[in-house]
Design an enzyme around this catalytic site. Structure first.
Site, PDB file in Angstrom:
ATOM      1  N   ASP A 190       0.770  -0.954  -0.002  1.00 23.89           N
ATOM      2  CA  ASP A 190       0.021  -0.122   0.175  1.00 23.89           C
ATOM      3  C   ASP A 190       1.013   1.246  -0.095  1.00 23.89           C
ATOM      4  O   ASP A 190       2.066   1.217   0.316  1.00 23.89           O
ATOM      5  CB  ASP A 190      -1.003  -0.010   1.205  1.00 23.89           C
ATOM      6  CG  ASP A 190      -0.487   0.119   2.425  1.00 23.89           C
ATOM      7  OD1 ASP A 190       0.811  -0.714   2.488  1.00 23.89           O
ATOM      8  OD2 ASP A 190      -0.658   0.652   3.509  1.00 23.89           O
ATOM      9  N   ASP A 217       8.841   4.043  -1.278  1.00 27.47           N
ATOM     10  CA  ASP A 217       8.361   3.776   0.136  1.00 27.47           C
ATOM     11  C   ASP A 217       7.022   2.736  -0.464  1.00 27.47           C
ATOM     12  O   ASP A 217       5.851   3.471  -0.402  1.00 27.47           O
ATOM     13  CB  ASP A 217       7.792   4.914   0.920  1.00 27.47           C
ATOM     14  CG  ASP A 217       7.153   4.208   2.204  1.00 27.47           C
ATOM     15  OD1 ASP A 217       7.225   3.043   2.376  1.00 27.47           O
ATOM     16  OD2 ASP A 217       6.359   4.881   2.972  1.00 27.47           O
ATOM     17  N   GLU A 272      -0.350  -1.179   5.547  1.00 19.37           N
ATOM     18  CA  GLU A 272       0.605  -0.817   6.392  1.00 19.37           C
ATOM     19  C   GLU A 272       0.648   0.514   6.893  1.00 19.37           C
ATOM     20  O   GLU A 272       0.937   0.768   7.987  1.00 19.37           O
ATOM     21  CB  GLU A 272       2.175  -1.065   5.893  1.00 19.37           C
ATOM     22  CG  GLU A 272       3.441  -1.076   6.990  1.00 19.37           C
ATOM     23  CD  GLU A 272       3.878   0.539   6.838  1.00 19.37           C
ATOM     24  OE1 GLU A 272       4.618   0.754   7.927  1.00 19.37           O
ATOM     25  OE2 GLU A 272       3.715   1.335   6.168  1.00 19.37           O
ATOM     26  N   GLU A 273       0.475   1.318   5.945  1.00 18.55           N
ATOM     27  CA  GLU A 273       0.552   2.958   6.139  1.00 18.55           C
ATOM     28  C   GLU A 273      -0.492   3.233   7.276  1.00 18.55           C
ATOM     29  O   GLU A 273      -0.444   4.470   7.825  1.00 18.55           O
ATOM     30  CB  GLU A 273       0.099   3.468   4.992  1.00 18.55           C
ATOM     31  CG  GLU A 273       1.349   3.447   4.009  1.00 18.55           C
ATOM     32  CD  GLU A 273       2.847   4.014   4.305  1.00 18.55           C
ATOM     33  OE1 GLU A 273       2.729   4.748   5.310  1.00 18.55           O
ATOM     34  OE2 GLU A 273       3.512   3.923   3.334  1.00 18.55           O
TER      35      GLU A 273
END
Ligand SMILES: [Zn+2]
Length: 376
Positions: free
Chosen positions: A76, A106, A139-140
Site C-alpha cells: 500500500d 516507499d 501498512e500505512e
C-alpha cells in the site's frame, strides 16, 4: 535458471497498481507478485484482512532444520497529497537515475529488489533453509496486514527479517514504537454569560496539557534510540463562543523506546490525568523494533553493506515505524534489520522518486544476504 527479471521494470509494474491507502485495494498487486514467485517455485498463500486487502506469504526451502530468512515489504502507498505532482504518479516515468511514482521509494522498489533476488536464487534457496517473503497490505494505517498475519499465527518461522523500507541501502537496527492516544475531558454546558453554573471542558483540558508537560516515561532513554517523546498533535473543543464547552479532545503522538509497554503507557497516562476527570483511549499502536548490534547476523549484514557504503555501518535506528515489529512478534522474535533502496527523505513526498542505481545495488545486497543464509 529463469530469465533475468529487471528490478527497474518490476518496480514500474508495481507502481502501475493504484494501492493508495485508504482504500488500499492491494489484491491485484499482490497477485502479480505472487504469480512471479509461484513460477519461480515458491509456495504462495494469500490472506485478506478485509475484502481485497491482500497480503501474501511465499515460501521456498527444505522446511526442516534451520529457519528461513524473511524479506518483507508493504504494497500500500499513501495518498498523493494536496500539492500537484509534476510527474505521473503511476506511470513509472524516469529522468536520469530517478524513477518517479507514488511508492517508488516507499516501498515498491524494495519489494521489486527482493523479488528479483529471490527469483534469481530460487534453485539454491529450494535446497537450503530457504526464504519466506511476506508482502503486506495496509501498512500505512496501523500495520493492519502485518497485525492480521501475526495475530492469526500465519507466519510460522523465520530466523532473521529484512524490512525493505527506504533507507538508501543503509542497514538500521530498529525504530521507536509509536502509540497514539485520544484524551477527552467533559463538562457541563451553560450560557457563556453565566460560566459559574457550567463546567468548562476546555479549561480542564488546559490543565491536562499542563500535566502532560510533567509526564515521565517509565524508560527515560535508550542507548541507540535516545529519549521517548510525547507531542500534543491536535486539539478540539467548544461549539460556539457564547457557551461553556462540555467536551474537549486532544490527540497525543508518543514515540517509545524498547522496554515501554504501550498498554502500561496508556494506564500510566490515565492515572496521571484521572484527577482532571480525563479519559484516555488508545488509537494506533506499533511497538518498537530493536536488535542489539552485537547480534552475529546483524554484524554479517553490516559486513555485507560495507563495500557498497564505503564504510562499515554503525548502529543507528530510523525515525519512521514499520511492519517489522508486528512480524517479529509473529515470527517469535528473530533479529531484524531495516534495509532498502528507497530514499528515506522522499517517502510520502510529492514527486516521490527512487534512484535506479540503488535498486540495482539493493538486488545485489539482498542476493548476498539470501545466499549467505542458505550457504551449504
Ligand atoms: Zn513504508
Amino acid at each position: 535458471m529463469a530469465a533475468r527479471l529487471d528490478p527497474r521494470a518490476l518496480t514500474r509494474e508495481l507502481l502501475a497498481y493504484n494501492t493508495i491507502n485508504p482504500p488500499g485495494m492491494e489484491r491485484a498487486c499482490a497477485r502479480h507478485i505472487g504469480a512471479i514467485l509461484e513460477e519461480a517455485g515458491f509456495g504462495v498463500a494469500y490472506h485478506e484482512f478485509a475484502e481485497a486487502r491482500t497480503s501474501l506469504i511465499a515460501r521456498i526451502g527444505r522446511g526442516d532444520g534451520r529457519a528461513p530468512i524473511c524479506f518483507t515489504g508493504h504494497i500500500d502507498v499513501v495518498p498523493l497529497g494536496g500539492a500537484r505532482w509534476t510527474r505521473d504518479a503511476f506511470a513509472g516515468e524516469s529522468d536520469g537515475d530517478r524513477l518517479y511514482g507514488r511508492g517508488s521509494t516507499d516501498m515498491k522498489s524494495g519489494i521489486a529488489a527482493f523479488v528479483v533476488a529471490a527469483v534469481e536464487l530460487a534453485a539454491d534457496l529450494a535446497r537450503g533453509p530457504g526464504l519466506v517473503i511476506v508482502v503486506t497490505a495496509g501498512e500505512e494505517i496501523g500495520c493492519e496486514g502485518a497485525k492480521f498475519l501475526a495475530d492469526r499465527g500465519l507466519l510460522d518461522r523465520a530466523g532473521a527479517i529484512v524490512v525493505a523500507e527506504p533507507t538508501a541501502n543503509y542497514p538500521y537496527v530498529g525504530h521507536k514504537g509509536l502509540a497514539w492516544f485520544e484524551v477527552e475531558t467533559t463538562g457541563v454546558t451553560a450560557h457563556g454569560s453565566m460560566p459559574e453554573v457550567g463546567e468548562n471542558a476546555i479549561v480542564k483540558m488546559a490543565q491536562v496539557i499542563g500535566d502532560l508537560g510533567h509526564y515521565r516515561f517509565p524508560v527515560e532513554s535508550h542507548a541507540v534510540m535516545g529519549k521517548p517523546t510525547l507531542n500534543v498533535g491536535t486539539i478540539h473543543g467548544g461549539l460556539n463562543t457564547n457557551s461553556v464547552p462540555d467536551r474537549a479532545t486532544i490527540t497525543l503522538d508518543t514515540r517509545t523506546v524498547p522496554g515501554i509497554d504501550h498498554v502500561h503507557l496508556c494506564e500510566s497516562l490515565q492515572a496521571l490525568l484521572a484527577p482532571r476527570g480525563a479519559h484516555v483511549r488508545r488509537l494506533v499502536d506499533t511497538p518498537a523494533l530493536y536488535t542489539v548490534p552485537e547480534n552475529e547476523w546483524i554484524q554479517q549484514v553490516f559486513e555485507t553493506c560495507a563495500p557498497l557504503l564505503g564504510e562499515r555501518p554503525t548502529p543507528k535506528t530510523i525515525t519512521f515505524s514499520t511492519d517489522g515489529a508486528d512480524l517479529k512478534r509473529g515470527f517469535g522474535g528473530p533479529p531484524a534489520v531495516i534495509l532498502g533502496p528507497g530514499e528515506p527523505k522522499l517517502a510520502h513526498q510529492t514527486d516521490e522518486w527512487c534512484s535506479m542505481a540503488r535498486i540495482d545495488a539493493s538486488v545485489d545486497l539482498f542476493r548476498t544476504l539470501m545466499g549467505r543464509w542458505n550457504a551449504p
